[in-house]
Design an enzyme around this catalytic site. Structure first.
Site, PDB file in Angstrom:
ATOM      1  N   SER A  45      83.021  25.141 102.276  1.00  0.00           N
ATOM      2  CA  SER A  45      81.888  25.782 101.609  1.00  0.00           C
ATOM      3  C   SER A  45      80.763  25.895 102.633  1.00  0.00           C
ATOM      4  O   SER A  45      79.936  25.003 102.769  1.00  0.00           O
ATOM      5  CB  SER A  45      81.446  24.966 100.406  1.00  0.00           C
ATOM      6  OG  SER A  45      81.083  23.659 100.824  1.00  0.00           O
ATOM      7  N   MET A  64      78.191  20.515 103.706  1.00  0.00           N
ATOM      8  CA  MET A  64      79.445  21.252 103.535  1.00  0.00           C
ATOM      9  C   MET A  64      80.524  20.370 102.898  1.00  0.00           C
ATOM     10  O   MET A  64      80.583  19.181 103.182  1.00  0.00           O
ATOM     11  CB  MET A  64      79.897  21.680 104.930  1.00  0.00           C
ATOM     12  CG  MET A  64      80.941  22.740 104.971  1.00  0.00           C
ATOM     13  SD  MET A  64      81.382  23.128 106.684  1.00  0.00           S
ATOM     14  CE  MET A  64      79.995  24.111 107.231  1.00  0.00           C
ATOM     15  N   CYS A  65      81.374  20.943 102.080  1.00  0.00           N
ATOM     16  CA  CYS A  65      82.530  20.179 101.636  1.00  0.00           C
ATOM     17  C   CYS A  65      83.801  20.958 101.955  1.00  0.00           C
ATOM     18  O   CYS A  65      83.766  22.151 102.251  1.00  0.00           O
ATOM     19  CB  CYS A  65      82.451  19.788 100.161  1.00  0.00           C
ATOM     20  SG  CYS A  65      82.810  21.062  98.983  1.00  0.00           S
ATOM     21  N   LYS A  66      84.898  20.230 101.956  1.00  0.00           N
ATOM     22  CA  LYS A  66      86.198  20.826 102.232  1.00  0.00           C
ATOM     23  C   LYS A  66      86.929  20.949 100.907  1.00  0.00           C
ATOM     24  O   LYS A  66      86.948  20.002 100.123  1.00  0.00           O
ATOM     25  CB  LYS A  66      86.975  19.902 103.174  1.00  0.00           C
ATOM     26  CG  LYS A  66      88.367  20.400 103.509  1.00  0.00           C
ATOM     27  CD  LYS A  66      89.051  19.499 104.511  1.00  0.00           C
ATOM     28  CE  LYS A  66      89.653  18.282 103.830  1.00  0.00           C
ATOM     29  NZ  LYS A  66      90.348  17.402 104.787  1.00  0.00           N
ATOM     30  N   THR A  82      86.593  17.467  99.024  1.00  0.00           N
ATOM     31  CA  THR A  82      86.199  16.229  99.667  1.00  0.00           C
ATOM     32  C   THR A  82      84.802  16.422 100.228  1.00  0.00           C
ATOM     33  O   THR A  82      84.510  17.447 100.853  1.00  0.00           O
ATOM     34  CB  THR A  82      87.173  15.898 100.816  1.00  0.00           C
ATOM     35  OG1 THR A  82      88.496  16.002 100.314  1.00  0.00           O
ATOM     36  CG2 THR A  82      86.936  14.500 101.348  1.00  0.00           C
TER      37      THR A  82
END
Ligand SMILES: *[C@@H]1O[C@H](CO)[C@@H](O)[C@H](O)[C@H]1NC(C)=O
Ligand SMILES: *[C@@H]1O[C@H](CO)[C@@H](O)[C@H](O)[C@H]1NC(C)=O
Length: 189
Positions: A45, A64-66, A82
């Site tokens: 993101s 940011m996330c994955k 995550t």
């Protein structure tokens, strides 16, 4: 307030969202011939834009996330995200249900009993995806949100520019947009 924060954590994870009161309609058209199987896999993101007042307050501290997207049994999507929270990596799963049209999904929040609609507006599958949703975060407070999903945690400037013009085309302004910093852990490429 804790509940509201929890909901928003979910929204940010997904990358975007809204509880739509009416089905998606009007000028918003999703990616033509959207192929869900090519949309699966890992995304970051990288950018968010929203006119929600909560987002305006918090955008400086979001990172940011994955998200790993897999197909779910009902033909929708299983999103495993995550992210870094209180210096620890956390994982959250969200299930998006298909709502009939390719690239259109909804998410039922068990906590709020609300329905969120998510649209994949544009993607080339191997580099970026632009998502959009609209809704309310509480009674009477409508908001809209755009998300940049990037296959790389370090999106190119060209992609950032694309996201800026996409966000503006969806009625958001320059100050609604944020490109999320990469945390040191949790989202290794
Ligand atoms: C969603 O994906 C996660 C991670 O692979 C898995 O543990 C979970 O069982 C899946 N949930 C559903 C309902 O498919
Ligand atoms: C966000 O935009 C929507 C749609 O234009 C508008 O209805 C809503 O009031 C705005 N929300 C905020 C918090 O400014």
């Amino acid at each position: 307030m804790a509940a509201l924060r929890m909901l928003w954590t979910g929204l940010v994870l997904l990358g975007l969202l809204g509880f739509l009161q009416t089905p998606a309609q009007g000028h918003e058209s999703v990616h033509p011939n959207f192929q869900q199987d090519k949309f699966l896999g890992r995304w970051y993101s990288a950018g968010l834009a929203s006119n929600s007042s909560w987002f305006r307050e918090k955008k400086a501290v979001i990172s940011m996330c994955k998200t790993v997207i897999a197909p779910s049994t009902d033909g929708g999507l299983n999103l495993t995200s995550t992210f870094l929270r209180k210096n620890q990596c956390e994982t959250k799963i969200m299930l998006l249900q298909p709502i009939g049209l390719p690239g259109h999904y909804k998410y039922n929040s068990p906590h709020w009993g609300s329905v969120h609609t998510i649209l994949v507006m544009e993607t080339n599958y191997n580099e970026y995806a632009l998502l959009f949703s609209r809704g309310t975060k509480g009674p009477g407070q409508d908001f809209r949100m755009a998300t940049l999903y990037s296959r790389s945690a370090t999106p190119k400037d060209k992609l950032k520019k694309k996201f800026i013009s996409f966000s503006k085309s969806m009625g958001l302004t320059e100050e609604d947009i944020v490109f999320l910093p990469q945390p040191d852990k949790c989202i290794q490429e």
